[in-house]
Structure formats: structure tokens, C-alpha cells
Scaffold this motif. Structure first.
Motif, mmCIF file in Angstrom:
data_model
loop_
_atom_site.group_PDB
_atom_site.id
_atom_site.type_symbol
_atom_site.label_atom_id
_atom_site.label_comp_id
_atom_site.label_asym_id
_atom_site.label_seq_id
_atom_site.Cartn_x
_atom_site.Cartn_y
_atom_site.Cartn_z
ATOM 1 N N ILE A 106 5.068 -1.554 4.669
ATOM 2 C CA ILE A 106 6.272 -2.157 4.086
ATOM 3 C C ILE A 106 6.173 -2.130 2.566
ATOM 4 O O ILE A 106 7.139 -1.817 1.864
ATOM 5 N N ARG A 107 4.984 -2.448 2.040
ATOM 6 C CA ARG A 107 4.787 -2.387 0.586
ATOM 7 C C ARG A 107 4.985 -0.962 0.068
ATOM 8 O O ARG A 107 5.587 -0.748 -0.982
ATOM 9 N N LYS A 108 4.504 -0.002 0.830
ATOM 10 C CA LYS A 108 4.680 1.404 0.450
ATOM 11 C C LYS A 108 6.164 1.755 0.367
ATOM 12 O O LYS A 108 6.612 2.440 -0.562
ATOM 13 N N ALA A 109 6.945 1.259 1.346
ATOM 14 C CA ALA A 109 8.391 1.507 1.333
ATOM 15 C C ALA A 109 9.041 0.843 0.127
ATOM 16 O O ALA A 109 9.931 1.415 -0.516
ATOM 17 N N TRP A 110 8.589 -0.378 -0.200
ATOM 18 C CA TRP A 110 9.148 -1.076 -1.359
ATOM 19 C C TRP A 110 8.829 -0.342 -2.661
ATOM 20 O O TRP A 110 9.684 -0.213 -3.534
ATOM 21 N N LEU A 111 7.614 0.162 -2.788
ATOM 22 C CA LEU A 111 7.239 0.900 -3.999
ATOM 23 C C LEU A 111 8.064 2.181 -4.139
ATOM 24 O O LEU A 111 8.432 2.578 -5.244
ATOM 25 N N ALA A 112 8.351 2.826 -2.999
ATOM 26 C CA ALA A 112 9.047 4.115 -3.041
ATOM 27 C C ALA A 112 10.548 3.965 -3.230
ATOM 28 O O ALA A 112 11.173 4.759 -3.937
ATOM 29 N N SER A 113 11.149 2.934 -2.615
ATOM 30 C CA SER A 113 12.608 2.863 -2.611
ATOM 31 C C SER A 113 13.168 1.530 -3.077
ATOM 32 O O SER A 113 14.383 1.394 -3.203
ATOM 33 N N GLY A 114 12.305 0.545 -3.294
ATOM 34 C CA GLY A 114 12.813 -0.769 -3.684
ATOM 35 C C GLY A 114 13.575 -1.460 -2.580
ATOM 36 O O GLY A 114 14.527 -2.192 -2.847
ATOM 37 N N VAL A 115 13.188 -1.228 -1.320
ATOM 38 C CA VAL A 115 13.885 -1.820 -0.180
ATOM 39 C C VAL A 115 14.035 -3.330 -0.381
ATOM 40 O O VAL A 115 13.132 -4.007 -0.849
ATOM 41 N N LYS A 116 15.213 -3.855 -0.027
ATOM 42 C CA LYS A 116 15.485 -5.285 -0.173
ATOM 43 C C LYS A 116 14.947 -6.030 1.041
ATOM 44 O O LYS A 116 15.267 -5.687 2.182
ATOM 45 N N ILE A 117 14.141 -7.062 0.778
ATOM 46 C CA ILE A 117 13.460 -7.799 1.844
ATOM 47 C C ILE A 117 13.772 -9.281 1.704
ATOM 48 O O ILE A 117 13.768 -9.821 0.597
ATOM 49 N N ALA A 118 14.050 -9.929 2.827
ATOM 50 C CA ALA A 118 14.266 -11.378 2.839
ATOM 51 C C ALA A 118 13.414 -11.995 3.929
ATOM 52 O O ALA A 118 13.098 -11.339 4.936
ATOM 53 N N ASN A 119 13.050 -13.247 3.735
ATOM 54 C CA ASN A 119 12.135 -13.904 4.662
ATOM 55 C C ASN A 119 12.656 -15.283 5.051
ATOM 56 O O ASN A 119 12.983 -16.099 4.198
ATOM 57 N N ILE A 120 12.752 -15.513 6.368
ATOM 58 C CA ILE A 120 13.029 -16.853 6.887
ATOM 59 C C ILE A 120 11.729 -17.364 7.482
ATOM 60 O O ILE A 120 11.269 -16.864 8.510
ATOM 61 N N GLY A 121 11.124 -18.321 6.811
ATOM 62 C CA GLY A 121 9.824 -18.817 7.239
ATOM 63 C C GLY A 121 9.044 -19.322 6.046
ATOM 64 O O GLY A 121 9.564 -19.366 4.924
ATOM 65 N N PRO A 122 7.795 -19.712 6.253
ATOM 66 C CA PRO A 122 6.987 -20.228 5.141
ATOM 67 C C PRO A 122 6.872 -19.212 4.013
ATOM 68 O O PRO A 122 6.769 -18.005 4.258
ATOM 69 N N ALA A 123 6.905 -19.695 2.785
ATOM 70 C CA ALA A 123 6.773 -18.807 1.624
ATOM 71 C C ALA A 123 5.310 -18.403 1.477
ATOM 72 O O ALA A 123 4.442 -19.242 1.268
ATOM 73 N N VAL A 124 5.038 -17.119 1.616
ATOM 74 C CA VAL A 124 3.687 -16.581 1.464
ATOM 75 C C VAL A 124 3.743 -15.351 0.567
ATOM 76 O O VAL A 124 4.801 -14.734 0.393
ATOM 77 N N ASP A 125 2.600 -15.008 0.009
ATOM 78 C CA ASP A 125 2.504 -13.798 -0.809
ATOM 79 C C ASP A 125 2.362 -12.606 0.123
ATOM 80 O O ASP A 125 1.305 -12.368 0.699
ATOM 81 N N LEU A 126 3.445 -11.855 0.283
ATOM 82 C CA LEU A 126 3.441 -10.698 1.171
ATOM 83 C C LEU A 126 2.969 -9.429 0.470
ATOM 84 O O LEU A 126 2.914 -8.369 1.089
ATOM 85 N N THR A 127 2.665 -9.513 -0.809
ATOM 86 C CA THR A 127 2.256 -8.399 -1.693
ATOM 87 C C THR A 127 3.449 -7.562 -2.163
ATOM 88 O O THR A 127 3.259 -6.542 -2.803
ATOM 89 N N TYR A 128 4.651 -7.999 -1.846
ATOM 90 C CA TYR A 128 5.861 -7.358 -2.358
ATOM 91 C C TYR A 128 6.920 -8.445 -2.477
ATOM 92 O O TYR A 128 6.852 -9.469 -1.788
ATOM 93 N N PRO A 129 7.899 -8.268 -3.357
ATOM 94 C CA PRO A 129 8.899 -9.326 -3.531
ATOM 95 C C PRO A 129 9.802 -9.460 -2.311
ATOM 96 O O PRO A 129 10.302 -8.465 -1.787
ATOM 97 N N ALA A 130 9.961 -10.674 -1.836
ATOM 98 C CA ALA A 130 10.857 -10.958 -0.722
ATOM 99 C C ALA A 130 11.688 -12.187 -1.077
ATOM 100 O O ALA A 130 11.148 -13.194 -1.535
ATOM 101 N N GLU A 131 12.984 -12.074 -0.877
ATOM 102 C CA GLU A 131 13.856 -13.210 -1.140
ATOM 103 C C GLU A 131 13.576 -14.302 -0.113
ATOM 104 O O GLU A 131 13.713 -14.079 1.091
ATOM 105 N N GLN A 132 13.168 -15.459 -0.579
ATOM 106 C CA GLN A 132 12.812 -16.551 0.317
ATOM 107 C C GLN A 132 14.067 -17.324 0.713
ATOM 108 O O GLN A 132 14.703 -17.961 -0.115
#
Length: 715
Positions: free
Chosen positions: A402-428
Motif C-alpha cells: 500500500i505504501r508503494k502504491a502511495w509513493l507511486a500514485s499518491g492514492v487517497k487513503i482513509a481510515n475508520i478505526g484507531p489512529a495509528v502510524d501506517l507509514t503513509y498518510p491516511a485521512e483519519q
């Protein structure tokens, strides 16, 4: 894609312009030495071992740092000539090797990298043994602390920076870096902090010298002593391809195998280092509880005790639960045994996940409980919604993808759940599951992002599906998937063949068990119902096949048979213990969360009187008077493939692009959501199964990274 002609070692080739010169030369059949270059990392160009001769150029060229498009033709229009084996190129490499060895210590006899060292190998080809031109003392560098897994002997470091680039680019943690310049340059963790990544062990594979080695494996064996067996990992549900190295009966280490579609060439630290748990707390003979204490027994005595209890118990008061590490063979055998005994209280969902059954209790289509986008397909996604999932702990190698995809394309990620460091930016989006209702109704901002995306994904984790309202969440997720074009033509940009509905399992056995239908039968109880029934005295007999993750202490006075490899929670509360084989001690089929069936191979044999699990069930069936119809594994596999035809096809990722309303309309349940916050399914990444809990290395990692006792420089 544009291509350009080159003449490599006298042979004319055509190479794509975006390739490095090193790649183009290797496609032409040349062998280019390298230390800093790695196909999955950014180009550093700092070791210079890959020098080649570009005829007409004023100096040797670092082939890793040049792209084919940078190699212009000769003035007369003929292709540029590249020589990789000319005396000029060879002399340049010999000079580089001489510089690298100026300060490198003579540690080969005591270095764990011996026999697998790139520097050793290339020094044989490019080292000058006859003389040396440097009489100064070799420099020495203080060793750094990188945690319980990575041992450092930094005097050996040649500053290739592979470990730094891996930490930054793949693992996504800022823990490694370089300080100083020139001869004073050092790779360090800055404040003597542990390398806090679930993928940290991969830097040992990347290191081309002996600067970073495996701390648990230190001084244990040489590579030529080991027997190597290709297998599949079961520490999570991703099914990473591994190689198990054994010496005699002992598993010495676990290494990754290359598989571009699943794990590329990475594995998690739990996969790599939990192997010491395979030799600890093992069950090596049957036991029977007598007077409140487990006493050693023979197989015949153990089977007789089980048969006596089964004989006195009606089927409605019997139950069976499959654990997280079971292979398809023993799941099939246990299902057939329970079927012969007319037991309908069976389940494989230890965590209570509300999947694979609708309100009528009937099994539903396979794609409704799989990771349909596939692991490699993550790289094509342009919007991802995580619901109750923490990929960094649920499946660390998937998280790296997933991090590789974010680095390559800037994929938009959102998270419903506890805020954790996923190693890529995710809208909490918070921990309130009501946000999912807002997205389903289209009133939330992220609903538009999913709707506008060409390849949107939703990932449901155990944190969402194991809740009491898990079935309601499942139905909402299916609605979102349908409305946004993940699984149907409703979305404005839906593309054919894409299925963005994904379940992220954490148990290696789960998909195979669901495929085989190891689920409650008509009026049967699930895991929660079995536990409740045992507490109320309505369930008298429970068969646990490696099931340790449920609260065994709450099984009341039920007669418990535990079959497994380790003396974990299930064995401690059992009335009869049957010793089984660990995943490295048997051939077994596993289906990963994509639904891809893979074979794990036996690397060693079970200890003592322990047996393969399916064989135990086959022998028990005869004592119970319901003999199973297979006497060898081949017959069992044939029966397995007859029941579930896709088990006959190994290593293929299934394509699930079914968009029929009938497929998705029946999953989950309508109802109200609970107000409880979404919580994490895994509270300690390093202690998730019996093998990991028996591992001394995993206990050290848990204390270091989870309990918060990370060593700091000030200490």
C-alpha cells in the motif's frame, strides 16, 4: 515505449529508454557487479562497482545511475558501444574494490555473512591478492544498537545505504540514516534507538556485507550446513513465500522467497524470527487429565478416553473449533469426522468475525470473504477506505505494498478505526462506525472520492467484522462497494474486471476453512454460541484443532480435546491433549486472503510421538467407529479437490469480478450499528499465535516495541 539501440560487448540490443544502463546490459547477458544498486530501491550510485566502459566517454560510467535514454548514439549515427568486460572496465572495478577493502576488517572466518557475502564473492573476481598500496591502519566504527533482531558490526559497513533506503522507502520509518562525510560517514539509528519496523529483518538480506546480520541467528550455522525447503508462511493470512533452513531436526532460520504477486522479496519480522518458538513448549506425546492434572498417556489411552466421552454425548451437545494455523487437510478431516458424528456445532472463526454466512446461516459466494483486489492489484487502486483494519500489524508486507502504491500514485487513503502510524498518510475518519453509514448514504466527503475513483477499494478488517454489529457493517460495506463501482456497474468510472471489495483476514487457515464450509450447520452454534453453551452446561464435548485464541477458560465443564503443536491456552485447559505437527513439520495446503492456494512443504519432522494432524484425525475416526475414507495424503487431497475444485489449482490468484446483485445482496444483515468505538483486532503484533508466544525472540520484540521499553541513548 521508446527504445534505443546499444552495442553491448559487441552484441547489438534494443533496450527501453527508461531502463538503467545496468539493466540493459544484464538483458544483453552481461553480468554487472553491484553493492548499492537494488531493483526495489531508489538509485544511490555511491559504490561505483558497476562501472562500465562507454566507448568515447572520458571516464568509466556508473551503469546504475545512467538511463538508456542518456546514452546518445555516436556522431555517425551508429549505436553507442558499451563494454562490460574490457580491460578498461575491469581495471576500474578493481580500483573500486581496492578502495572498498582499505578499511574492511578481515572478519570472514567469524562473520555470519560468510558464504552469502556479496563483497566476498566480488573480491574473488576483482580483488588484487598480489599487492596493496595502503599501509595505514584500518578505521574502526562503533557498533550501533538496532533492537533485538539486527546485529551490527559497523566496521564492516561499506556505506552502500541499502538499509537506509529500505527503511525510508519500503518500511516507511525514519529510524536509519547516515551521519558524517567521507571516511567519517556512519550508518546509525541516531539516538541508539531500536529499528522500529515490522519489516526490519529484511535489511539483513539487503546488506551486501556483514555489517547487519541476524541477532537471533548469530554464530549458529553456516549456509552450506543447512537443508533448504521452500514453503509458505502462516504467521498471517498473506501466504508469503518463504524458505525454511534446517539442520537436523531444528529450524535454524526462515528467509523470503521471491514472489512478485504476493510478497515480492520481503517478509515480516514475525515470519522470519518466530521460528525459535518451534522448538519450545512443544507437545510431544498425548496427555490425559487425571485428578485435575495432565498425565502422559499412550495414543490408545487418549483415543479411548475421547471415544468414551463421545459415546456418552449426543451430537447436539458436541462442538469443534478450528484454529488459525491449521492446513486444509486437517480441516477437511475434522469436518468429515464431525459430519460422520452428525455434529453441527462447528466453526472456524475463532475471533467471531461475521463473514461467510447470511441470516439463514447458509454459506455464500467465495468472493464475499476474499481480498478480491489481490495484493498486486493494490498498486492500481486510486482510493482506499480502511475499516477496522491496521495493515501494518494485520499483514505488514501488504502494508508495504500500500505504501508503494502511495509513493507511486499518491492514492487517497482513509481510515475508520484507531489512529495509528501506517507509514503513509491516511485521512483519519475517527473510531465511530457511524461514519460508514454517512459514506454509504453519500453524505460524507470521502464518498465522493470513492465515487470518482476509477479503481476504489474498501478493506474490512477484523476490528470491524468481529463486533456484534459486524454483519451490519458487512452489508453497509457491500452497499458502498456497489454504489461506487467497486463490484458493479453503478459507479461512474467503474472499469471491467475490477473488484474492490476486500476482507483482510489475519488467520492463515481462515479462507481454506471457509471454502470447505467449516461453519455451523442447520441450527448449529458458532464460536460464541459454543462458549455460551459450555458455560450453561449445554455443550459437553469440544474438539479444538489448534484453537488457542478464544477464551478457553470460559468453556465451563465441557470435556475438551486439544489437538495442536504447542502447550498454549488450549492445552492448559484440555482433558485430552493430542500432539500435532507445526507448519514446518508437514505438507499442507493453505489459501491466503486472496484465495490463492499454495503448498507448504515439510522441512523437518514432528518431535517425539507427535503426528501430522490429518493422520491423528484419521486414526481417531477408526476408534470412534466412523472410519474416514482416506489412508494416505494423496487420497485425502483427492477428496479435498472433489469437495472444493479450486484446491486442484495451485499458486493462481482467483479473479472475482462477479457483479451480480444476487451475489452481494445477500451478505450481511440489515440493522442498527452499535455506538462502541472501532478497536484494533491485534493488540500485540509479536504474540498472535502459539508459535510466536513460545518464541523468546518475539517476547523480546514485544517488550521492546509494544510494552514501551525501547532502549534509548540516555539509558
Amino acid at each position: 515505449m521508446a527504445a534505443r539501440k546499444l552495442i553491448v560487448d559487441g552484441k547489438e540490443v534494443e533496450a527501453e529508454e527508461n531502463l538503467t544502463l545496468l539493466q540493459a546490459c544484464e538483458q544483453a547477458g552481461a553480468e554487472i557487479p553491484r553493492f548499492c544498486y537494488h531493483e526495489r530501491l531508489s538509485v544511490a550510485g555511491n559504490c561505483r562497482m558497476c562501472l562500465v566502459e562507454w566507448v568515447g566517454a572520458p571516464k568509466p560510467q556508473a551503469s546504475c545511475a545512467l538511463q538508456v535514454k542518456d546514452i546518445f548514439p555516436n556522431k555517425d549515427g551508429t549505436p553507442a558501444k558499451i563494454n562490460t568486460t574490457s580491460p578498461y572496465a575491469r581495471k576500474a572495478r578493481e580500483g573500486v574494490m581496492e578502495f572498498l577493502l582499505i578499511n574492511h576488517p578481515l572478519d570472514c572466518p567469524i562473520c555470519d555473512q560468510g558464504g552469502e557475502c556479496d563483497l566476498q564473492d566480488q573480491a574473488m573476481g576483482y580483488g588484487r591478492a598480489a599487492f596493496h598500496r595502503f599501509n595505514e591502519n584500518k578505521r574502526a566504527v562503533e557498533d550501533k544498537y538496532m533492537g533485538p533482531l539486527v546485529a551490527t558490526i559497523m566496521t564492516r559497513c561499506i556505506q552502500c545505504t541499502r538499509c537506509v533506503r529500505f527503511a525510508t522507502e519500503v518500511a516507511g520509518v525514519p529510524d536509519l540514516g547516515a551521519t558524517g562525510r567521507g571516511e567519517d560517514m556512519e550508518i546509525t539509528t541516531y539516538l541508539e534507538k531500536a529499528f522500529a519496523s515490522e519489516l526490519s529483518g529484511n535489511v539483513v538480506d539487503l546488506c551486501p556485507v556483514g555489517a547487519l546480520t541476524s541477532k537471533p541467528y548469530a554464530f549458529n550455522a553456516r549456509p552450506w550446513e543447512l537443508r533448504k525447503t521452500e514453503s509458505v508462511d502462516v504467521m498471517d493470512a498473506q501466504g508469503c513465500n518463504i524458505r525454511v533452513d534446517t539442520r537436523g531436526p531444528q529450524v535454524m532460520r526462515v528467509l523470503p522467497r521471491l514472489n512478485e504477486e504476493i510478497n515480492e522479496e520481503w517478509i515480516s519480522d514475525k515470519t522470519r524470527h518466530a521460528c525459535d518458538g518451534l522448538s519450545r513448549q512443544r507437545l510431544d506425546r498425548p496427555y490425559i487429565r487425571v485428578g485435575g492434572k495432565l498425565k502422559p498417556a499412550s495414543w490408545a489411552e487418549a483415543f479411548a478416553a475421547i471415544a468414551a466421552k463421545v459415546k456418552d454425548t449426543v451430537p447436539d451437545r458436541m462442538a469443534a473449533i478450528v484454529g488459525d494455523l491449521a492446513a486444509a487437510e486437517e480441516i477437511k478431516a475434522l469436518k468429515d469426522l464431525m459430519g460422520a458424528l452428525r455434529v453441527s456445532n462447528i466453526d472456524c472463526r475463532q475471533d467471531g468475525a461475521k463473514i461467510a454466512a447470511n441470516s439463514s446461516g447458509q454459506k455464500i459466494p467465495r468472493q464475499t470473504y476474499l481480498f478480491n483486489s489481490t495484493i498486486a492489484g493494490v498498486e492500481a487502486a486510486d482510493a482506499i477506505l480502511l475499516v477496522g483494519a491496521n495493515p501494518r500489524w494485520d499483514a505488514p508486507v501488504l502494508n508495504a505494498r500500500i505504501r508503494k502504491a502511495w509513493l507511486a500514485s499518491g492514492v487517497k487513503i482513509a481510515n475508520i478505526g484507531p489512529a495509528v502510524d501506517l507509514t503513509y498518510p491516511a485521512e483519519q475518519l475517527g473510531t465511530d462506525i457511524a461514519v460508514l453509514e454517512q459514506i454509504a448514504s453519500g453524505s460524507h466527503d470521502f464518498a465522493k472520492i470513492l465515487g470518482d475513483a476509477k479503481r476504489p477499494m474498501i478493506v474490512l478488517g477484523a476490528g470491524a467484522l468481529t463486533r456484534k454489529d459486524g454483519a451490519v457493517i458487512l452489508k453497509l460495506a457491500a452497499k458502498i462497494a456497489g454504489d461506487t463501482g467497486m463490484i458493479g456497474p453503478a459507479g461512474p468510472h467503474a472499469e471491467g474486471g475490477w473488484n474492490g471489495f476486500n476482507i483482510l483476514h489475519t488467520a492463515a487457515s481462515r479462507v481454506a476453512a471457509l471454502d470447505l464450509g467449516f461453519l455451523p450447520g442447520a441450527n448449529g452454534r458458532d464460536v460464541a454460541g459454543i462458549v455460551d453453551g459450555a458455560q450453561k452446561g449445554e455443550i459437553d464435548f469440544i474438539y479444538l484443532l489448534g484453537a488457542d485464541e478464544l477464551d478457553v477458560a470460559h468453556l465451563g465443564r465441557a470435556f475438551i480435546v486439544y489437538q495442536g503443536s504447542h502447550g498454549d491456552a488450549g492445552a492448559h485447559h484440555a482433558d485430552v491433549v493430542l500432539p500435532g505437527a507445526a507448519y514446518t513439520e508437514k505438507d499442507g495446503l493453505y489459501a491466503n486472503f486472496e484465495g490463492r492456494v499454495q503448498r507448504a512443504r515439510r522441512a523437518t519432522f514432528p518431535p517425539g510421538e507427535a503426528k501430522e494432524d490429518w493422520a491423528i484425525l484419521r486414526a481417531l475416526s477408526e476408534v470412534l467407529g466412523v472410519k474416514l475414507p482416506y489412508d494416505d495424503r494423496a487420497t485425502l487431497i483427492a477428496a479435498l479437490e472433489k469437495d472444493v475444485t479450486h484446491f486442484a489449482t495451485l499458486n493462481d490468484s482467483p479473479v472475482h469480478s462477479d457483479t451480480a446483485a444476487t451475489t452481494w445482496g445477500g451478505i450481511g444483515e440489515s440493522g442498527a450499528l452499535e455506538h462502541a468505538p472501532v478497536t484494533a483486532a491485534i493488540t500485540d503484533f509479536y504474540l498472535t499465535n502459539p508459535v510466536a508466544r513460545a518464541s523468546e525472540t518475539m517476547a523480546l520484540c514485544s517488550r521492546e516495541f509494544v510494552s514501551g521499553s525501547t532502549k534509548m541513548a540516555a539509558e
